[in-house]
Design a protein around this motif. Structure first.
Motif, PDB file in Angstrom:
ATOM      1  N   VAL A 183       0.839  -1.210   0.000  1.00  0.00           N
ATOM      2  CA  VAL A 183       0.000   0.000   0.000  1.00  0.00           C
ATOM      3  C   VAL A 183       0.874   1.261   0.000  1.00  0.00           C
ATOM      4  O   VAL A 183       0.429   2.325  -0.438  1.00  0.00           O
ATOM      5  N   LEU A 200       1.264   3.388  -3.234  1.00  0.00           N
ATOM      6  CA  LEU A 200       0.335   4.508  -3.444  1.00  0.00           C
ATOM      7  C   LEU A 200       0.569   5.626  -2.431  1.00  0.00           C
ATOM      8  O   LEU A 200       0.582   6.803  -2.787  1.00  0.00           O
ATOM      9  N   GLN A 217      -6.429  10.660  -4.496  1.00  0.00           N
ATOM     10  CA  GLN A 217      -7.471  11.079  -5.426  1.00  0.00           C
ATOM     11  C   GLN A 217      -7.048  10.866  -6.880  1.00  0.00           C
ATOM     12  O   GLN A 217      -7.844  10.470  -7.713  1.00  0.00           O
ATOM     13  N   ASP A 218      -5.753  11.059  -7.150  1.00  0.00           N
ATOM     14  CA  ASP A 218      -5.296  11.031  -8.533  1.00  0.00           C
ATOM     15  C   ASP A 218      -5.017   9.639  -9.068  1.00  0.00           C
ATOM     16  O   ASP A 218      -5.187   9.382 -10.254  1.00  0.00           O
ATOM     17  N   LEU A 219      -4.505   8.756  -8.198  1.00  0.00           N
ATOM     18  CA  LEU A 219      -3.961   7.504  -8.712  1.00  0.00           C
ATOM     19  C   LEU A 219      -4.845   6.298  -8.457  1.00  0.00           C
ATOM     20  O   LEU A 219      -4.873   5.376  -9.258  1.00  0.00           O
ATOM     21  N   GLY A 220      -5.546   6.299  -7.315  1.00  0.00           N
ATOM     22  CA  GLY A 220      -6.375   5.157  -6.976  1.00  0.00           C
ATOM     23  C   GLY A 220      -6.315   4.882  -5.486  1.00  0.00           C
ATOM     24  O   GLY A 220      -5.976   5.762  -4.693  1.00  0.00           O
ATOM     25  N   SER A 221      -6.629   3.640  -5.123  1.00  0.00           N
ATOM     26  CA  SER A 221      -6.637   3.313  -3.697  1.00  0.00           C
ATOM     27  C   SER A 221      -6.143   1.890  -3.483  1.00  0.00           C
ATOM     28  O   SER A 221      -6.080   1.096  -4.425  1.00  0.00           O
ATOM     29  N   ALA A 222      -5.790   1.581  -2.246  1.00  0.00           N
ATOM     30  CA  ALA A 222      -5.276   0.262  -1.919  1.00  0.00           C
ATOM     31  C   ALA A 222      -5.823  -0.189  -0.576  1.00  0.00           C
ATOM     32  O   ALA A 222      -6.065   0.637   0.312  1.00  0.00           O
ATOM     33  N   GLU A 223      -6.015  -1.486  -0.449  1.00  0.00           N
ATOM     34  CA  GLU A 223      -6.537  -2.039   0.790  1.00  0.00           C
ATOM     35  C   GLU A 223      -5.893  -3.405   1.005  1.00  0.00           C
ATOM     36  O   GLU A 223      -5.808  -4.205   0.077  1.00  0.00           O
ATOM     37  N   LYS A 245      -6.720  -5.569  -2.127  1.00  0.00           N
ATOM     38  CA  LYS A 245      -7.276  -5.134  -3.399  1.00  0.00           C
ATOM     39  C   LYS A 245      -6.857  -3.699  -3.688  1.00  0.00           C
ATOM     40  O   LYS A 245      -6.726  -2.878  -2.782  1.00  0.00           O
ATOM     41  N   PHE A 246      -6.642  -3.425  -4.965  1.00  0.00           N
ATOM     42  CA  PHE A 246      -6.148  -2.119  -5.397  1.00  0.00           C
ATOM     43  C   PHE A 246      -7.053  -1.574  -6.485  1.00  0.00           C
ATOM     44  O   PHE A 246      -7.578  -2.323  -7.301  1.00  0.00           O
ATOM     45  N   GLN A 247      -7.264  -0.273  -6.444  1.00  0.00           N
ATOM     46  CA  GLN A 247      -7.978   0.407  -7.527  1.00  0.00           C
ATOM     47  C   GLN A 247      -7.005   1.385  -8.144  1.00  0.00           C
ATOM     48  O   GLN A 247      -6.458   2.222  -7.442  1.00  0.00           O
ATOM     49  N   ILE A 248      -6.798   1.294  -9.450  1.00  0.00           N
ATOM     50  CA  ILE A 248      -5.819   2.164 -10.095  1.00  0.00           C
ATOM     51  C   ILE A 248      -6.472   2.886 -11.267  1.00  0.00           C
ATOM     52  O   ILE A 248      -7.157   2.272 -12.091  1.00  0.00           O
ATOM     53  N   ARG A 249      -6.253   4.194 -11.327  1.00  0.00           N
ATOM     54  CA  ARG A 249      -6.820   5.009 -12.400  1.00  0.00           C
ATOM     55  C   ARG A 249      -6.204   4.639 -13.748  1.00  0.00           C
ATOM     56  O   ARG A 249      -4.979   4.520 -13.867  1.00  0.00           O
TER      57      ARG A 249
END
Lengths: 391, 391
Positions: free
Chosen positions: A291, A294, A320-326, B111-115
């Motif tokens: 994580v 990011l 906000q720009d790149l995404g998210s991670a969990e 899990k990852f969310q990527i733009r």
């Protein structure tokens, strides 16, 4: 000065003292290494000194004429390390009125002439007059440094925080370092086993207690020297108002202490906790590293939600720009569920320095300090201040 | 797009194409990697392209929904390389009117969310229309690149000299690189042994000859890719007016050719010599490395005196400030004694690239080019211009 020695001895000792040669010397002589040929002892000693850290070492040689001189450390080291193995012979005649003194170095295939500077110009290493020698097991020093060095400050303006604080008593030695955001403390106890040879461990003549702050930079060099020559079980320490001297076999490290009062860090460590979590250190670290990819693009913020019911910690990062991670990690959680946020870099630094498989994380509600300890092994406490979350 | 693949495959292929991602992209899309899921072939292909070098690679995946998108290459690579081994699943829905498209990546623990950026914005890799494929043994390419790449210019202003020149005929392939001060040429002959399977070596449909200048920077990436995946014996080449394409197993490198006429270097190589010297390459190189410690502090100048009577070469370096160095090397010298001076860096670069134990050095009086060849092995010529000595 005239002597013959082995290329290997000369090269190893030169590269060792070179650690104390400053990259940008404030005075030309500090770029040089002092070389003294002692005809009685048949030993060559080499010394480098950046005015804060001084390193002295010695090795056997076949000396037919004693003397001393100084030589450009980097140049000499670069040449000697490239010479073929075998004997090399060195000759230098130092005449005070002659400005172009030379050292003549001869190996099997070549000869070198190197400009010297008079040994008179080399600043003497500070001496310690008292006879109080403290003996410490080498392993105690290496474990202590490994556990705290990373937490010291790199900001020269923070003065005393650029150092590691050492506090010794008759049966313990405590290492501490902090940069104001996190604190790491390692406490080494001299257990009953070692008690038997207590005279070898903290043997002090006048007092059993000492307290000193030593520049982290110099201690990193000490760490490397121990790492490269781990053939001594015990390190001797000598301390006065201005200096600390470490004796490691044939090497001697003279380090200028840091001035100023070290913060009373033990007061910062909470004694009671509402939440106690134990978890696998490596799993936690691996998830954080993912994580962090990011988080490092943004504000280095990671949120940890600890869920008592599911017995997991949920790490999350939002950008906000790149995404998210969990990421989720199994953990043993006592106390209610809750959440907290960290600077992910501080968290990872501490987890890397803790050395056990399982670790314990203890915290309270609000923005109180969070504590990490290894489960078993070394007695170490890593404290991190959480980051206030905008809810 | 929806697929499941192995973390290992995804990570390896991502880090491979990442070599074509520019560190400072001129346009945001060039920092991205194009990902295409082909549901028919059940293959994922990845492409990165810095407008000069494009790399395309593919790997097997379990694809339930085809599609394409682009993702930030460095970010994705940093995440995927840190994921635990095992299966990962990826889902992306690309809707053209929606600016915030996301890729969902799921692994065992997180899990990852990527733009994403639409694949429509990604510049297409140039295609070559002709069907002329040239086949070359991989070993020929690696030996050729190893022997010449170092001699190309790093100065972007020197245009065509920043490349390597390749000249192919039916039974030979010549590599050449020069920066104006030195020149390296490797000529690979396809010997009778290889002649038997000539159809596999230079198989060309329309013509047997080609001549092309390829940027050294892209060829260094080719060299690394071959080094990391040496499981193909043959590399295919396709050339048109603007591009060269290298096919290496599942990888495809598309490289934009360098414009301009490459210098007629073969005219520079003298055919007759007054002095011929043969000597041990490693001894020569080691001695040069030692005297280089002093030379590099000054003007990089090394003087070589070759003494026919003693059959030795005497290397010497003089610096007024630091001192001097002298090394002697045994050599077989034919022709009269003499001397010559070199830029020591050029000399060492060439000696490192020559691969045999013994080498031959050939020269003429005056400031004529000096030639180095390996004795046996590869057919390689390294030419260095000497430096005029102030006598």
């Amino acid at each position: 000065m005239k002597f013959v020695c082995s290329q290997n001895d000369f090269s190893n000792n030169l590269s060792l003292v070179s650690r104390a040669v400053p990259t940008r010397p404030t005075h030309p002589i500090l770029a040089n290494v002092l070389m003294v040929a002692d005809i009685v002892k048949q030993k060559i000693s080499l010394t480098a000194f950046d005015l804060s850290l001084g390193i002295e070492t010695s090795f056997d040689a076949n000396i037919s004429e004693g003397g001393q001189t100084t030589l450009p450390a980097k140049l000499l080291n670069d040449i000697v390390s490239r010479l073929p193995e075998g004997e090399i012979s060195l000759i230098s005649e130092e005449t005070k009125d002659n400005q172009t003194n030379l050292l003549y170095l001869k190996s099997a295939s070549g000869k070198f002439q190197i400009r010297t500077i008079s040994a008179d110009e080399f600043p003497p290493l500070p001496m310690i007059e008292n006879d109080d020698f403290i003996e410490l097991p080498t392993i105690t020093i290496t474990e202590g440094l490994r556990g705290v060095l990373f937490a010291s400050s790199n900001d020269e303006l923070k003065q005393v925080l650029t150092g590691v604080h050492l506090k010794g008593t008759a049966d313990s030695l405590e290492f501490a370092a902090t940069d104001g955001h996190r604190l790491s403390v390692v406490e080494a106890m001299f257990s009953s086993e070692i008690d038997n040879k207590k005279e070898q461990t903290l043997k002090t003549k006048n007092s059993n207690e000492f307290s000193v702050t030593i520049p982290a930079k110099a201690l990193r060099e000490l760490e490397k020297i121990i790492h490269n020559n781990n053939d001594f079980e015990v390190i001797q320490l000598q301390i006065d108002d201005l200096q600390v001297i470490f004796y490691l076999g044939k090497q001697k490290l003279t380090i200028r202490k840091l001035d100023g009062n070290y913060p009373k860090y033990s007061m910062l460590i909470p004694q009671k906790f509402e939440h106690v979590i134990s978890l696998d250190r490596k799993n936690f670290l691996n998830s954080l590293e993912r994580v962090a990819v990011l988080a490092s693009q943004k504000n280095n913020l990671v949120k940890c939600v600890f869920n008592n019911k599911k017995q997991i910690i949920l790490l999350s990062v939002e950008t906000q720009d790149l995404g998210s991670a969990e990421e989720s990690i199994e953990a043993k959680i006592t106390g209610e569920s809750g959440d907290i946020a960290f600077n992910i870099k501080y968290l990872m630094d501490g987890l890397k320095a803790l050395s056990t498989k399982e670790i314990k994380m203890q915290l309270n509600e609000g923005n109180k300090p969070v504590i990490f300890n290894p489960l078993g092994g070394l007695k170490m406490t890593y404290l991190v201040m959480p980051v206030q979350m905008v809810k």
